[in-house]
Design an enzyme around this catalytic site. Structure first.
Site, PDB file in Angstrom:
ATOM      1  N   ASN A   1       0.405   5.093   0.147  1.00  0.00           N
ATOM      2  CA  ASN A   1       1.668   5.830   0.113  1.00  0.00           C
ATOM      3  C   ASN A   1       1.740   6.740   1.349  1.00  0.00           C
ATOM      4  OD1 ASN A   1       3.548   7.866  -0.427  1.00  0.00           O
ATOM      5  ND2 ASN A   1       3.460   7.390  -2.605  1.00  0.00           N
TER       6      ASN A   1
ATOM      7  N   ASP B   1       4.161   8.828   2.232  1.00  0.00           N
ATOM      8  CA  ASP B   1       5.070   9.980   2.118  1.00  0.00           C
ATOM      9  C   ASP B   1       4.508  11.244   2.749  1.00  0.00           C
ATOM     10  OD1 ASP B   1       6.614   8.329   0.578  1.00  0.00           O
ATOM     11  OD2 ASP B   1       5.997   9.216  -1.326  1.00  0.00           O
ATOM     12  N   HIS B   2       3.197  11.454   2.580  1.00  0.00           N
ATOM     13  CA  HIS B   2       2.645  12.730   3.056  1.00  0.00           C
ATOM     14  C   HIS B   2       2.580  12.818   4.571  1.00  0.00           C
ATOM     15  CE1 HIS B   2       2.157  14.311  -0.842  1.00  0.00           C
ATOM     16  NE2 HIS B   2       1.373  13.339  -1.240  1.00  0.00           N
TER      17      HIS B   2
ATOM     18  N   ARG C   1       8.315  20.609  10.047  1.00  0.00           N
ATOM     19  CA  ARG C   1       8.890  21.162  11.283  1.00  0.00           C
ATOM     20  C   ARG C   1      10.200  20.476  11.657  1.00  0.00           C
ATOM     21  NH1 ARG C   1       4.891  24.179  14.092  1.00  0.00           N
ATOM     22  NH2 ARG C   1       6.541  24.599  15.578  1.00  0.00           N
TER      23      ARG C   1
ATOM     24  N   HIS D   1       8.270   6.564  -0.948  1.00  0.00           N
ATOM     25  CA  HIS D   1       9.160   7.086  -1.995  1.00  0.00           C
ATOM     26  C   HIS D   1      10.335   7.773  -1.315  1.00  0.00           C
ATOM     27  CE1 HIS D   1       9.510   9.871  -5.812  1.00  0.00           C
ATOM     28  NE2 HIS D   1      10.627   9.205  -5.556  1.00  0.00           N
TER      29      HIS D   1
ATOM     30  N   ARG E   1      13.152   9.916  -1.840  1.00  0.00           N
ATOM     31  CA  ARG E   1      13.659  10.800  -2.892  1.00  0.00           C
ATOM     32  C   ARG E   1      15.113  11.142  -2.644  1.00  0.00           C
ATOM     33  NH1 ARG E   1       9.110  13.523  -5.820  1.00  0.00           N
ATOM     34  NH2 ARG E   1      10.760  14.679  -6.830  1.00  0.00           N
TER      35      ARG E   1
ATOM     36  N   ARG F   1      13.120  14.818   0.796  1.00  0.00           N
ATOM     37  CA  ARG F   1      12.231  15.895   1.243  1.00  0.00           C
ATOM     38  C   ARG F   1      11.119  15.392   2.147  1.00  0.00           C
ATOM     39  NH1 ARG F   1       8.954  17.367  -4.248  1.00  0.00           N
ATOM     40  NH2 ARG F   1      11.055  17.716  -4.993  1.00  0.00           N
ATOM     41  N   HIS F   2      10.754  14.108   2.020  1.00  0.00           N
ATOM     42  CA  HIS F   2       9.749  13.591   2.966  1.00  0.00           C
ATOM     43  C   HIS F   2      10.254  12.334   3.669  1.00  0.00           C
ATOM     44  CE1 HIS F   2       8.631  11.640  -0.771  1.00  0.00           C
ATOM     45  NE2 HIS F   2       7.916  12.645  -1.222  1.00  0.00           N
TER      46      HIS F   2
ATOM     47  N   GLU G   1       9.296   3.164  -3.778  1.00  0.00           N
ATOM     48  CA  GLU G   1       9.306   3.980  -4.989  1.00  0.00           C
ATOM     49  C   GLU G   1      10.651   4.668  -5.059  1.00  0.00           C
ATOM     50  OE1 GLU G   1       5.235   5.990  -5.164  1.00  0.00           O
ATOM     51  OE2 GLU G   1       6.607   7.374  -6.156  1.00  0.00           O
TER      52      GLU G   1
ATOM     53  N   THR H   1       5.402  16.762  -7.142  1.00  0.00           N
ATOM     54  CA  THR H   1       5.214  15.319  -7.001  1.00  0.00           C
ATOM     55  C   THR H   1       5.651  14.705  -8.326  1.00  0.00           C
ATOM     56  OG1 THR H   1       3.600  13.563  -6.557  1.00  0.00           O
ATOM     57  CG2 THR H   1       2.798  15.490  -7.741  1.00  0.00           C
ATOM     58  N   THR H   2       5.666  13.371  -8.412  1.00  0.00           N
ATOM     59  CA  THR H   2       6.079  12.729  -9.659  1.00  0.00           C
ATOM     60  C   THR H   2       5.174  13.235 -10.788  1.00  0.00           C
ATOM     61  OG1 THR H   2       6.423  10.804  -8.258  1.00  0.00           O
ATOM     62  CG2 THR H   2       6.727  10.495 -10.616  1.00  0.00           C
TER      63      THR H   2
ATOM     64  N   GLU I   1       3.197   0.298 -13.463  1.00  0.00           N
ATOM     65  CA  GLU I   1       2.178   1.087 -12.770  1.00  0.00           C
ATOM     66  C   GLU I   1       1.713   2.132 -13.763  1.00  0.00           C
ATOM     67  OE1 GLU I   1       3.028   2.648  -8.822  1.00  0.00           O
ATOM     68  OE2 GLU I   1       1.604   4.281  -9.153  1.00  0.00           O
TER      69      GLU I   1
ATOM     70  N   HIS J   1      -1.617   7.438  -8.903  1.00  0.00           N
ATOM     71  CA  HIS J   1      -1.333   8.870  -8.968  1.00  0.00           C
ATOM     72  C   HIS J   1      -2.618   9.656  -9.220  1.00  0.00           C
ATOM     73  CE1 HIS J   1       0.829  12.590  -9.327  1.00  0.00           C
ATOM     74  NE2 HIS J   1       1.924  11.951  -8.954  1.00  0.00           N
ATOM     75  N   GLY J   2      -2.909  10.539  -8.281  1.00  0.00           N
ATOM     76  CA  GLY J   2      -4.067  11.425  -8.434  1.00  0.00           C
ATOM     77  C   GLY J   2      -5.418  10.743  -8.269  1.00  0.00           C
TER      78      GLY J   2
ATOM     79  N   GLY K   1      -1.933   7.981  -2.193  1.00  0.00           N
ATOM     80  CA  GLY K   1      -1.364   8.680  -1.054  1.00  0.00           C
ATOM     81  C   GLY K   1      -2.129   9.919  -0.646  1.00  0.00           C
TER      82      GLY K   1
HETATM   83  N1  PXP Z   1       2.293   6.192  -7.697  1.00  0.00           N
HETATM   84  C1  PXP Z   1       3.436   6.874  -7.930  1.00  0.00           C
HETATM   85  C2  PXP Z   1       4.439   6.266  -8.847  1.00  0.00           C
HETATM   86  C3  PXP Z   1       3.682   8.121  -7.317  1.00  0.00           C
HETATM   87  O1  PXP Z   1       4.808   8.779  -7.562  1.00  0.00           O
HETATM   88  C4  PXP Z   1       2.723   8.626  -6.413  1.00  0.00           C
HETATM   89  C5  PXP Z   1       2.985   9.929  -5.709  1.00  0.00           C
HETATM   90  O2  PXP Z   1       4.091   9.791  -4.873  1.00  0.00           O
HETATM   91  C6  PXP Z   1       1.557   7.868  -6.193  1.00  0.00           C
HETATM   92  C7  PXP Z   1       1.359   6.677  -6.865  1.00  0.00           C
HETATM   93  C8  PXP Z   1       0.497   8.353  -5.264  1.00  0.00           C
HETATM   94  O3  PXP Z   1      -0.105   9.501  -5.816  1.00  0.00           O
HETATM   95  P1  PXP Z   1      -1.124  10.326  -4.973  1.00  0.00           P
HETATM   96  O4  PXP Z   1      -0.390  10.882  -3.791  1.00  0.00           O
HETATM   97  O5  PXP Z   1      -1.580  11.393  -5.936  1.00  0.00           O
HETATM   98  O6  PXP Z   1      -2.228   9.392  -4.553  1.00  0.00           O
END
Ligand code: PXP
Length: 240
Positions: free
Chosen positions: A7, A9-10, A18, A43, A45, A49-50, A70, A100-101, A151, A191-192, A213
């Site tokens: 992912n 996004d970050h 910035r 993702h 959104r 935001r990102h 996403e 985050t989600t 997922e 996630h996480g 991510g």
């Molecule tokens: N899966 C989904 C559906 C998410 O919303 C996210 C966070 O955007 C991730 C996976 C990735 O999560 P993490 O950034 O905690 O690895």
């Protein structure tokens, strides 16, 4: 063998801090692919935001592995998905105030509505994944809604600090993966997940793909993106 979708996004979050041009999540995606990942997740959104629309359009043109968009189940996002045509759309709940989600989708409470959205995306040639908590009712509803994938939300597993709690969360994920397959669903998870906790989830035989991510981008700041991806593939036991 289990696949890794990264992912990006970050990377965009740092850029947006910035309102600058860099770092570019599209460039990052190219490095992620070179390092051996099987897909790119982004993702888009509602509040942008990102990731920005430009990122999604460029990723569609440049990603050679697989693009997983996403998105919230809104008319705006359905329109974008049908125009961009990612290989997969993962539907997630979205709230403006969240960092985050947070939770999974309530498919159980909205089966007919979700079913209509799944059908529209699938008719557009897009595989559909529903991001859900590892619960029987949600799995059964996802199957009824006609999703290709679910997922499984691994957030509670990732947050569990005590070993006993972590084992209990892992057991829920294993049970849900088995149940999901029995219902005809294909199984992803995410996630996480991080370098320390990913192994047992990657080892669940039914799980095809992990979406990760934050932990990868956090490590990439210190060791570089390609190394961070390779280390995650190793932690997943993929032998890279
Ligand atoms: N899966 C989904 C559906 C998410 O919303 C996210 C966070 O955007 C991730 C996976 C990735 O999560 P993490 O950034 O905690 O690895």
């Amino acid at each position: 063998m289990i696949r890794l979708c990264v992912n990006v996004d970050h990377i965009a979050t740092i850029r947006q801090a910035r309102r600058a041009q860099e770092p570019d999540p599209v460039q990052a995606a190219m490095l992620v692919e070179l390092a051996g990942a099987s897909g790119i997740t982004v993702h888009l959104r509602e509040d942008r935001r990102h990731a920005q629309d430009r990122d999604v359009e460029l990723l569609r043109r440049l990603v050679k592995t697989k693009l997983n968009l996403e998105m919230a189940a809104t008319e705006e996002m359905i329109g974008i998905a049908l125009a961009v045509k990612p290989e997969m759309a993962t539907l997630v709940p979205e709230r403006r105030e969240e960092l985050t989600t947070e939770g999974g989708l309530d498919v159980h409470g909205h089966v007919d509505e979700m079913g209509r959205i799944v059908r529209r995306l699938r008719e557009g040639g897009i595989a559909v994944s529903l991001f859900i908590d590892p619960e029987h009712d949600q799995l059964a509803a996802a199957a009824r809604a006609g999703a290709d994938f679910v997922e499984l939300h691994t957030g509670s597993y990732g947050e569990a600090r005590e070993q006993k709690a972590q084992q209990a969360e892992l057991a829920r994920l294993i049970q849900s993966a088995t149940t999901g397959r029995t219902l005809g669903l294909r199984i992803n998870a995410g996630h996480g997940l991080d370098y320390r906790n990913v192994g047992p989830v990657a080892a669940i035989p039914e799980v095809e793909e992990l979406s990760i991510g934050h932990s990868i981008v956090a490590r990439a700041v210190l060791v570089g993106l390609e190394q961070a991806v390779r280390e995650m593939l190793a932690a997943m036991g993929t032998g890279h």
